[in-house]
Design a protein around this motif. Sequence first.
Motif, PDB file in Angstrom:
ATOM      1  N   GLU A 282       0.838  -1.201   0.000  1.00  0.00           N
ATOM      2  CA  GLU A 282       0.000   0.000   0.000  1.00  0.00           C
ATOM      3  C   GLU A 282       0.872   1.250   0.000  1.00  0.00           C
ATOM      4  OE1 GLU A 282      -3.130   2.349   2.984  1.00  0.00           O
ATOM      5  OE2 GLU A 282      -2.466   0.305   3.455  1.00  0.00           O
ATOM      6  N   ILE A 283       0.486   2.213  -0.843  1.00  0.00           N
ATOM      7  CA  ILE A 283       1.119   3.521  -0.895  1.00  0.00           C
ATOM      8  C   ILE A 283       0.086   4.544  -0.447  1.00  0.00           C
ATOM      9  CG2 ILE A 283       2.347   5.194  -2.314  1.00  0.00           C
ATOM     10  CD1 ILE A 283       3.763   2.547  -2.207  1.00  0.00           C
ATOM     11  N   ALA A 284       0.323   5.202   0.679  1.00  0.00           N
ATOM     12  CA  ALA A 284      -0.620   6.185   1.208  1.00  0.00           C
ATOM     13  C   ALA A 284       0.071   7.539   1.331  1.00  0.00           C
ATOM     14  CB  ALA A 284      -1.161   5.740   2.564  1.00  0.00           C
ATOM     15  N   PRO A 285      -0.684   8.651   1.221  1.00  0.00           N
ATOM     16  CA  PRO A 285      -0.086   9.983   1.335  1.00  0.00           C
ATOM     17  C   PRO A 285       0.618  10.177   2.677  1.00  0.00           C
ATOM     18  CG  PRO A 285      -2.312  10.131   0.463  1.00  0.00           C
ATOM     19  CD  PRO A 285      -2.133   8.711   0.921  1.00  0.00           C
ATOM     20  N   PHE A 286       1.833  10.697   2.610  1.00  0.00           N
ATOM     21  CA  PHE A 286       2.600  11.074   3.808  1.00  0.00           C
ATOM     22  C   PHE A 286       2.783   9.906   4.778  1.00  0.00           C
ATOM     23  CE2 PHE A 286      -0.136  14.641   2.411  1.00  0.00           C
ATOM     24  CZ  PHE A 286       0.846  15.461   1.886  1.00  0.00           C
ATOM     25  N   ALA A 287       2.897   8.688   4.233  1.00  0.00           N
ATOM     26  CA  ALA A 287       3.061   7.500   5.077  1.00  0.00           C
ATOM     27  C   ALA A 287       4.050   6.549   4.415  1.00  0.00           C
ATOM     28  CB  ALA A 287       1.715   6.809   5.294  1.00  0.00           C
ATOM     29  N   PRO A 288       4.775   5.762   5.218  1.00  0.00           N
ATOM     30  CA  PRO A 288       5.711   4.796   4.623  1.00  0.00           C
ATOM     31  C   PRO A 288       4.964   3.675   3.908  1.00  0.00           C
ATOM     32  CG  PRO A 288       5.546   4.470   6.995  1.00  0.00           C
ATOM     33  CD  PRO A 288       4.783   5.727   6.693  1.00  0.00           C
ATOM     34  N   THR A 289       5.627   3.076   2.943  1.00  0.00           N
ATOM     35  CA  THR A 289       5.030   1.961   2.211  1.00  0.00           C
ATOM     36  C   THR A 289       4.897   0.747   3.119  1.00  0.00           C
ATOM     37  OG1 THR A 289       6.001   2.725   0.139  1.00  0.00           O
ATOM     38  CG2 THR A 289       5.318   0.422   0.229  1.00  0.00           C
TER      39      THR A 289
END
Length: 322
Positions: A282-289
Motif C-alpha cells: 500500500e502507498i498512502a499519502p505522507f506514510a511509509p510503504t
Amino acid sequence: MLPKGKILTAVGTLLAAFAIGYVMQGGAIAARIDPTDENLGQALSLASGVPLPPAALVVKPPTLIQESPLLRVAALEQNHLSPAAISDALQASDDIICPVSLKAVSMADAMVGLTMAAPCAADQTVTFTHAALQFSALLDASGELFLTVPALEKSARFEATLASGAQVETSLDVFTIDTYSRVVLQWIGEAHFQLHAFENGAEFGAVGHIWSEAPSEPTRARTSHSGYMIELGSEVAPHAAHSQIYSFPVDWAETETHVALVVEVEVTEATCGRQIGGKIFEIAPFAPTKGQSFFVDMPDCHAIGDFIQLKNIVPELKIASN
C-alpha cells in the motif's frame, strides 16, 4: 571504454576481410586480390594495422556486420584485444547501431506516460521497474511502446530491461503523488491473481466493486468519488511480471470511504498442485510503504476452474473526507 581509434580499426579489419576475401592462417594472409580495385590500398592498410587517413574511417560497415554480434566479436578478436576491451567495444557499437531510449512525462492523476523505442528489439518483452513495482510489456513491430503507469514515488525513477540485458532509465518528479492512496498486487508467471476493491460495502458486480473486469478510470473516479484499477503486464513471456493497481483519489472524497480488499486466484492447469505467490503493498499519502509477500498452496488439478480468496491479506482502507 576502448579508445575510439581501436574500435574503428577493429571494425575496419573485418571490412577488409569482406572487401578482398582474405583468411587468416597462422598469421599469413591468403587473399584473392583484384588489382583493379580502387579500395585495395585501404584494405591492405587496414589488414596490416597501419593507421588510415581520416576519410577511410567513415566507411559504413556492411549490414551483415551491423546485425551480427558474432562477426563483430571476430573482427575485434583479430586485433588481439582482451575480453574486457571487446566487451567495451561491443557496448559502444551497440549504442550506435541499436539505440534504446525511454522518456517519461507527468500526467494527470499522479500518472506517468512512458515512451520507449528500441528498433532492434521489435516484438520483444521488456521489464519495467519503478519503486517496488515490476511489470512486463511487449514492444510493437517497430520496437516502440507507450503506456501510462501510476506513480508510486514523488521522485519517480523508471528502468526498462530488455531480454538482451540492455537497460535504460529515466526519472521525473510527480508532485500530485500525495493526492492518491494506492494498493499494488504483483506476481510473476502464470498465476491468475485478481485484486478486488469493494467500496463502502459494495457487493460483487455492483456499483463500487472495482476490479479488472470493471476497472473504472481516473476521470470517472474523480467525479464519482470512487477508485479505479489499472492492470500492467504481458501474457506473452512465460515468466512475465504482472501488476494490478487500485487507486483512490483521497483529495476528492466527500465522505469517509471504507474499501475492503480481496485477492483472488483461479486454479488452472498451470498452477494446480503447486505453490504460487506474489506481493501486495500500500502507498498512502505522507506514510511509509506497507507491504508483504504471500504464498498459496494450490489444490490438486481436480479443482481446476475453482477460485481461492485471500480476504485478510491487506487491511481495509479508510479514506477520510475532505
